[in-house]
Each structure stands twice: as C-alpha cells, then as structure tokens.
Design a protein around this motif. Structure first.
Motif, PDB file in Angstrom:
ATOM      1  N   THR A  86     -43.372  -8.000 103.427  1.00  0.00           N
ATOM      2  CA  THR A  86     -44.228  -8.050 102.103  1.00  0.00           C
ATOM      3  C   THR A  86     -45.275  -9.210 102.268  1.00  0.00           C
ATOM      4  O   THR A  86     -46.219  -9.246 102.233  1.00  0.00           O
ATOM      5  N   LYS A  87     -44.410 -10.390 102.734  1.00  0.00           N
ATOM      6  CA  LYS A  87     -45.269 -11.539 102.988  1.00  0.00           C
ATOM      7  C   LYS A  87     -46.369 -11.276 104.279  1.00  0.00           C
ATOM      8  O   LYS A  87     -47.303 -11.694 103.752  1.00  0.00           O
ATOM      9  N   LYS A  90     -49.209  -9.084 102.660  1.00  0.00           N
ATOM     10  CA  LYS A  90     -49.885  -9.884 101.764  1.00  0.00           C
ATOM     11  C   LYS A  90     -51.192 -10.815 102.395  1.00  0.00           C
ATOM     12  O   LYS A  90     -52.226 -10.934 102.061  1.00  0.00           O
ATOM     13  N   THR A  91     -50.498 -11.508 103.626  1.00  0.00           N
ATOM     14  CA  THR A  91     -51.275 -12.164 104.269  1.00  0.00           C
ATOM     15  C   THR A  91     -52.398 -11.585 104.914  1.00  0.00           C
ATOM     16  O   THR A  91     -53.809 -11.903 104.955  1.00  0.00           O
ATOM     17  N   LYS A  94     -55.001 -10.165 102.508  1.00  0.00           N
ATOM     18  CA  LYS A  94     -56.030 -11.169 102.164  1.00  0.00           C
ATOM     19  C   LYS A  94     -57.005 -11.560 103.209  1.00  0.00           C
ATOM     20  O   LYS A  94     -58.091 -11.788 103.145  1.00  0.00           O
TER      21      LYS A  94
END
Length: 100
Positions: A86-87, A90-91, A94
C-alpha cells in the motif's frame, strides 16, 4: 486555497461548511483513460509477488488469513506485506501524478 466555503440551510439556520475541493479538482483534471493508463503502468512496475498480492487483496478481496495460506506465509507477514505494498503504491501513484 484548498478549502471551499459552502453555506447550507438546515432547519432554517445557515451553517457554514468547509470542505476540501482537491478531489473535485483532481477528478476534473484527469480523464478516465489517463487513470487506466497509469494503473497499467504502476501494476507493471510491481514485482510478480507484489502483483499476486495486489490481485488477492484488491481484485479477489481475500482476507489476510486466506492470503497467508495461498502464499504460504504467516498472517502477520501477509499484513506486513500488504502495508508495504500500500505504501509503495501510494508513492508510485504520487510520482506518476506529479509527472502529468
């Protein structure tokens, strides 16, 4: 600038509501075809194991216990991998949105 003032009437009283408009702006700026293209690009950048985990979590909507059995790992490890995925997603999202 990120806040928009809305004035609504509720039971004959005026109430001021502040809400974020980032989502509305972002939705109007990015077309569905661009989003689909970004999705394909991001998924292709994942490792095969991450792609499998993504599929189990978001497509099949399996529980962590079921994923752990399928991947032959502990449930705690499945949760940790989910958190890391998930992290990472997201990165990556972005990064791709900043390039647009």
């Amino acid at each position: 600038n990120k806040m928009k003032l809305k004035n609504i009437t509720y039971n004959e009283e005026d109430i001021d509501i502040y809400g974020y408009i980032d989502d509305m702006i972002l939705d109007s700026m990015i077309s569905d075809s661009v989003i689909e293209g970004l999705f394909d690009a991001i998924i292709c950048e994942l490792t095969p194991v991450e792609q499998k985990l993504y599929h189990y979590i978001y497509v099949d909507k399996l529980k962590m216990k079921e994923i752990a059995v399928l991947m032959d790992i502990t449930e705690a490890n499945a949760r940790q991998r989910n958190h890391r995925l998930t992290k990472k997603l997201k990165t990556m999202i972005k990064k791709h949105l900043d390039e647009i």
